[in-house]
Design an enzyme around this catalytic site. Sequence first.
Site, short mmCIF file in Angstrom:
data_model
loop_
_atom_site.label_atom_id
_atom_site.label_comp_id
_atom_site.label_asym_id
_atom_site.label_seq_id
_atom_site.Cartn_x
_atom_site.Cartn_y
_atom_site.Cartn_z
N LYS A 158 -17.93 -1.65 4.53
CA LYS A 158 -18.30 -2.61 3.49
C LYS A 158 -19.82 -2.68 3.30
CE LYS A 158 -17.15 -7.33 2.10
NZ LYS A 158 -16.53 -8.59 2.57
N PHE A 169 -12.29 -7.83 12.85
CA PHE A 169 -11.13 -8.24 12.06
C PHE A 169 -10.73 -7.12 11.09
CE2 PHE A 169 -9.42 -10.32 8.18
CZ PHE A 169 -8.20 -10.68 8.73
N GLN A 170 -9.48 -6.81 11.06
CA GLN A 170 -8.92 -5.76 10.20
C GLN A 170 -9.62 -4.41 10.40
OE1 GLN A 170 -8.54 -7.33 6.13
NE2 GLN A 170 -6.48 -8.04 6.65
N GLU A 173 0.82 -1.21 0.00
CA GLU A 173 0.00 0.00 0.00
C GLU A 173 0.85 1.27 0.00
OE1 GLU A 173 -0.46 -2.61 1.97
OE2 GLU A 173 -2.54 -3.27 1.79
N MET A 225 23.56 10.26 4.61
CA MET A 225 23.34 11.56 5.25
C MET A 225 23.52 11.46 6.76
SD MET A 225 22.94 14.66 4.60
CE MET A 225 22.08 15.21 3.13
#
Lengths: 573, 167
Positions: free
Chosen positions: A164, A114-115, A52, A474
Amino acid sequence: MTKKQTNGAEALIQGLEKHGVEYIFGYPGGAAIPIFDAIYDSSIKLILTRHEQGAIHMADGYARATGKTGVVLVTSGPGATNTVTGILTAQMDSIPLVILTGQTITSALGKDAFQEADVFGGTAPFVKHSYLVKEPNDIPRIVKESFYLAATGRPGTVLIDLPKDITSAPCEATHEEAEMDLPGYSFPDKGKAVDIKAAADILNNAKRPLLLVGHGTLISKANKEVLQLAELLQTPVTTTLMGKGAFPENHELSVGMLGMHGTAYANRCVSNCDVIFSIGSRWDDRITPAKIEKFCPTAKKLHLDIDKAEINKVVMPDVSILGDAKTCLKELLPLIKSSEATKPWLKQVNQWKKKYPLNYKVHGGLKAQQVLDELYQITKGEAIITTDVGQHQMWAAQFCKTHNPDQWISSGGAGTMGFGFPSALGAQLGKPEETVVAVVGDGGFQMTLFELSTAAINKLPVKILIIDNKFLGMVRQWQELFYDDRLSGVDMVGNPDFVKLGESYGVKGFRIKRPADIKRTLEKALAYDGPCIIHAEVIKEDNVFPMIPAGATTDDMIIEPPKKKLAKPKGST
Amino acid sequence: MSIQVDNIHTISLHVANKPGVLLRITLMFARRGYNIESLVVSSALDGKFSRMTITAQGAPETLDQIIRQANKLIDVVHASEHNDEEAIAKEMVLIKVKLSKTNKNEILQVIDHFKAQSVDLTQKSAIIQAVGDSDRIDALIDMLKDYGIIETVRSGKLVMARGDQST
């Protein structure tokens, strides 16, 4: 036969089509399946990424290269949280993105389903605006508002969290009838005439003016007006890292980038100017000292910005103009008198350019600076360059001069490692005809290299130039200069063979080992019709100069490698 | 803009009555190091909008920025600071105080003096309601401390601009 009832997900995708969305960058998951199902029948092309974070940086690169709003689609929970770095990256650099996140069903919200993650709450500090959709019929309005908010005023990120059950439920509302309801949102366009007049008076009387051109100029597409202003006033122009391309860096009035690793002559201009006019820059801490009263103390300061919250935030300007850069400069230009008064100043600036050129030693191994310098010479400043974050980014900023808008793509505000490569893929999709080079370090590239699949599958001919010094350079530079060379956590031992790595994804590889290889290899790689890796094994311990230690003033600039130990900087990072 | 010396600032906000608006405002105060002392939120005359009055403690030099950043939030229609000269500021308090046969009359006298009311009276306790300036409410609480306060609940400051000015 009756027409099939539209559901929330279909209404959402239809809304994106109406807003001219070409690509959705995404990664699926359970809560987002209805939306992926709606894409199946749509004209929008889905770019399936490998993570993602890759998706959101791609959308970001696409937005930066095209000026259009980028769209990201991910699932709930970890899918959404994986975009957070990208949301910050885009928001800090005022990039228009719409982020669609799947969410668990509304009846399960707040129950550790869930999730499930509180994405609306968790991302609130990083977005321009966000929505948690609770009613399918709100979708057309929310889509319309989101694209409007993302792209107008000071652009930014808008997140839409989509449960959903909402995307699966019937949606009767239409896009044609959707009305925006944003009573608290407005942005200035025309500046106040009195402010513009006051700015003109100061500029007309300046002996040693300096234009400080930032990203706002690019967003407003005001680069022509800036050029006219600079030529009328006969003033040097410096750009911020994010402003690169807003003024052609090959123009004689350009002094390049200012700030921490800017050119010595740009920073000398800052120290010595009598008027500094910021156009769409926010006086960021990479270009201003911690003690702001020490920032060009004798210069009058003018500030043009579209965001009222930027005025007086860092610098208290003598005159501020609140409005769109292009609109305001168009009002300002007729009030500007062309003048001879800056001749001695330009003479001085040219002396600094001669005295402190950006340079590097061509002997003693392969230098990143030389690789980037030759890349610039070969591409004639016409390629889109994206970068990661660190030494290679600063060297690229110094040596790859940017001639045109939207050809420099770099994570400025957030400084996100892992940005360079995926953003190049997005830029290439948006600008298929242009050469896109991702300049990355060996550290940052390994944060998002899994998108090599995305490059190969979509045949995106991005050139990935890995400046490999086997260090997080750096941080190593800081440890060497300010922490007694106590190197801690910077050794990239265990780097893969990047050419072989690329081959395993079907991506061609080239190697640059010696200075003599640079030109020939770069030419071959740039001519290659497909994605490729150019692995440049540069010397391990080189430092970026000039350097202004964090928080210090332009007068404290270190131009050459120091002979004695330096005090720890007082600025943040 | 006048800045109060005690660094307690009263800010009123007119906001769209939408989910998350309070979250965004409180996040912004927290990020700029402002500690919210009181917060009153209620529906405005038109249910599409809400009114908020926030009193917060923090550095005066940051205040201007906070107000600009509040105004920048999409759902904030208007945010501004108010001081006592240009606005009326009132708050309400409920004080539950211990009652005994011996002090009952004294307490009733205090209530009367402060133009407060007793809104609940039992053998052992009374709930006193008072509305007024914050320092007057402080004074009432101070007076009642000697009799034994069981608990207090304060509404936080409500502000409205005087005269023709809108809040």
